[in-house]
Each structure stands twice: as C-alpha cells, then as structure tokens.
Design a protein around this motif. Structure first.
Motif, PDB file in Angstrom:
ATOM      1  N   GLU A   1       0.203   0.929 -17.297  1.00  0.00           N
ATOM      2  CA  GLU A   1       1.017   2.080 -17.667  1.00  0.00           C
ATOM      3  C   GLU A   1       1.066   3.167 -16.601  1.00  0.00           C
ATOM      4  OE1 GLU A   1      -0.406   3.505 -21.395  1.00  0.00           O
ATOM      5  OE2 GLU A   1       0.111   1.640 -22.483  1.00  0.00           O
ATOM      6  N   ARG A   2       0.012   3.316 -15.812  1.00  0.00           N
ATOM      7  CA  ARG A   2      -0.042   4.436 -14.865  1.00  0.00           C
ATOM      8  C   ARG A   2       0.171   4.024 -13.416  1.00  0.00           C
ATOM      9  NH1 ARG A   2      -2.020   8.879 -17.746  1.00  0.00           N
ATOM     10  NH2 ARG A   2      -1.634   8.385 -19.937  1.00  0.00           N
ATOM     11  N   ILE A   3       0.166   2.702 -13.149  1.00  0.00           N
ATOM     12  CA  ILE A   3       0.389   2.257 -11.770  1.00  0.00           C
ATOM     13  C   ILE A   3       1.613   1.354 -11.664  1.00  0.00           C
ATOM     14  CG2 ILE A   3      -0.582   0.962  -9.826  1.00  0.00           C
ATOM     15  CD1 ILE A   3      -3.336   1.834 -10.682  1.00  0.00           C
ATOM     16  N   LEU A   4       1.654   0.286 -12.457  1.00  0.00           N
ATOM     17  CA  LEU A   4       2.728  -0.700 -12.306  1.00  0.00           C
ATOM     18  C   LEU A   4       4.057  -0.221 -12.871  1.00  0.00           C
ATOM     19  CD1 LEU A   4       0.725  -3.969 -13.037  1.00  0.00           C
ATOM     20  CD2 LEU A   4       1.364  -2.969 -10.836  1.00  0.00           C
ATOM     21  N   GLN A   5       4.050   0.433 -14.012  1.00  0.00           N
ATOM     22  CA  GLN A   5       5.310   0.938 -14.548  1.00  0.00           C
ATOM     23  C   GLN A   5       5.950   1.985 -13.644  1.00  0.00           C
ATOM     24  OE1 GLN A   5       5.004   2.026 -18.695  1.00  0.00           O
ATOM     25  NE2 GLN A   5       4.267   0.009 -19.309  1.00  0.00           N
TER      26      GLN A   5
ATOM     27  N   HIS B   1       0.811  -1.218   0.000  1.00  0.00           N
ATOM     28  CA  HIS B   1       0.000   0.000   0.000  1.00  0.00           C
ATOM     29  C   HIS B   1       0.848   1.273   0.000  1.00  0.00           C
ATOM     30  CE1 HIS B   1       0.607  -0.880   4.336  1.00  0.00           C
ATOM     31  NE2 HIS B   1       0.636   0.427   4.480  1.00  0.00           N
ATOM     32  N   LYS B   2       2.057   1.222   0.551  1.00  0.00           N
ATOM     33  CA  LYS B   2       2.911   2.409   0.519  1.00  0.00           C
ATOM     34  C   LYS B   2       3.417   2.676  -0.898  1.00  0.00           C
ATOM     35  CE  LYS B   2       4.488   2.513   5.322  1.00  0.00           C
ATOM     36  NZ  LYS B   2       3.820   3.824   5.566  1.00  0.00           N
ATOM     37  N   GLN B   3       3.673   1.610  -1.656  1.00  0.00           N
ATOM     38  CA  GLN B   3       4.067   1.782  -3.048  1.00  0.00           C
ATOM     39  C   GLN B   3       2.926   2.421  -3.848  1.00  0.00           C
ATOM     40  OE1 GLN B   3       6.975   1.423  -4.510  1.00  0.00           O
ATOM     41  NE2 GLN B   3       7.802  -0.637  -4.372  1.00  0.00           N
ATOM     42  N   ILE B   4       1.740   1.873  -3.697  1.00  0.00           N
ATOM     43  CA  ILE B   4       0.587   2.380  -4.440  1.00  0.00           C
ATOM     44  C   ILE B   4       0.245   3.801  -3.993  1.00  0.00           C
ATOM     45  CG2 ILE B   4      -1.802   1.953  -5.076  1.00  0.00           C
ATOM     46  CD1 ILE B   4       0.179  -0.112  -6.132  1.00  0.00           C
ATOM     47  N   SER B   5       0.389   4.074  -2.703  1.00  0.00           N
ATOM     48  CA  SER B   5       0.137   5.418  -2.196  1.00  0.00           C
ATOM     49  C   SER B   5       1.124   6.419  -2.791  1.00  0.00           C
ATOM     50  CB  SER B   5       0.232   5.431  -0.670  1.00  0.00           C
ATOM     51  OG  SER B   5       0.090   6.744  -0.162  1.00  0.00           O
TER      52      SER B   5
END
Length: 210
Positions: free
Chosen positions: A186-190, A125-129
């Motif tokens: 493209e907008r989250i994982l990369q 969640h810290k990565q995604i945040s």
C-alpha cells in the motif's frame, strides 16, 4: 574505536543530518500512518535510516534490515504482477529462434510476466527513491555523501531506496510479516503504479504459502 586526534586532515566536507526525534517521527507518521512512530522501537527507528557511510558505521547501519525489506517488496511485486489483469504489457515478447512454442496452461499463463521488465521497472532504485521522497525520507536519512554539493552523483537514490527497504525489514522483525507485506503493497508499490489490490487468498498468495 576512534583515536583522540586525527592523523590526517578531514577530506570530506561535513554533511548535516537530522538529529531531531520529532522530525523522524513525523516521517514515520507520513509513511506508516498516525501510529507509525509507535510501531518501531526508538533504536530501530534511527538504525533503519542510518547508512553505513554515516560516522564510519560506528553507530550501526541498515544493510541487513534493507536486505530483508527488499526481499519482502520483491515478493509483493511478483504477487502483484501475477494477480494484475493489466500486467500483460510486461510480458516477454521474445520469440524462439527455431519457432518452437512453449507449453501453455491457464494456471501458469501469468507467470510469463515475471520474465518481462515489470519487476525491474517497479523496483528501480529511482522509482523507490521517488516514493521515499514523498514521505520526507531524504530529510531524515543519516549518511555522508562523497560530494555534499552533488547528492545524485553521490548515489542518494540508492541510499534513500535502501532506507525505505530497511523500514520494511524492521517492521517485519518487530511487527511481523503481515504488517510488512501490507506496508510494501500500500505504501510503496501502489504509489509507483502497481495496482496490487488485496492479495490475501489469491492463487499466487496461496501458492507461496503452501
């Protein structure tokens, strides 16, 4: 329903949230591109950034959209790891206690990467945040922290990550899975470092589709 007069004093300090549609649209434009504000209906755009703590959930909240969006992002993470030549670093190195060797076959060799910590690393969640912060999501999320002076301690990372997942889920509902999958890749994982490339037509993609 809301009583006209409060029976008890307000315990939480009021937390100011965004109410400007232009500011919300600017975030969607940063996240989804120039046409981003037009990809979702006005009601959905607000609902996707509304946590259940906001206004005691009287105006709706994004839990269901976030659940759908997380499943999409998790699937794209698995596909990305399976098709990533650099994913060997996430392979599980656990050894069998009795020295037994598992069955090996070239077509399933990369599946072992899913047993490692790759998915947990990219989906923390810290990565995604952190990705959400790049697009200005924290400035438009509607929620009520437990302590307005300690947002991390109130779980802001989880709230921001959930809102990002909710937008992906909303895209799947209103624009279809192909658009949602593309945004997830493209907008989250990369941005978090998973080089997914184009998964269309890949063996893993075909296996999921069949």
């Amino acid at each position: 329903m809301k009583a006209p007069v409060r029976a008890r004093a307000e315990r939480q300090e009021k937390f100011e949230v965004n109410g400007d549609p232009a500011k919300l649209d600017a975030m969607y434009a940063r996240f989804l591109g120039r046409s981003g504000p037009k990809m979702l209906s006005d009601e959905t755009k607000w609902l996707a950034v509304t946590h259940k703590s906001f206004d005691h959930a009287r105006r709706g909240f994004n839990d269901r959209m976030a659940f759908l969006g997380r499943q999409i992002v998790e699937l794209q993470t698995s596909l990305g790891l399976l098709n990533n030549v650099d994913a060997n670093g996430y392979m599980s190195n656990s050894q069998d206690a009795y020295g037994r060797q598992p069955f090996h076959h070239p077509s399933i060799e990369n599946v072992e990467v899913l047993n490692g910590g790759g998915k947990q690393f990219f989906l923390h969640h810290k990565q995604i945040s952190g990705v959400a912060a790049r697009y200005g999501l924290p400035e438009v999320v509607r929620w009520q922290p437990k302590d307005v002076h300690d947002l991390p301690g109130s779980g802001c990372d989880m709230v921001y990550a959930q809102a990002l997942y909710a937008i992906v889920g909303a895209l799947a509902l209103e624009q279809g899975g192909q658009v949602a999958n593309k945004i997830a890749r493209e907008r989250i994982l990369q941005p978090v470092g998973l080089r997914t490339g184009s998964l269309e037509g890949s063996p893993a993609e075909q296996a999921i589709s069949s």
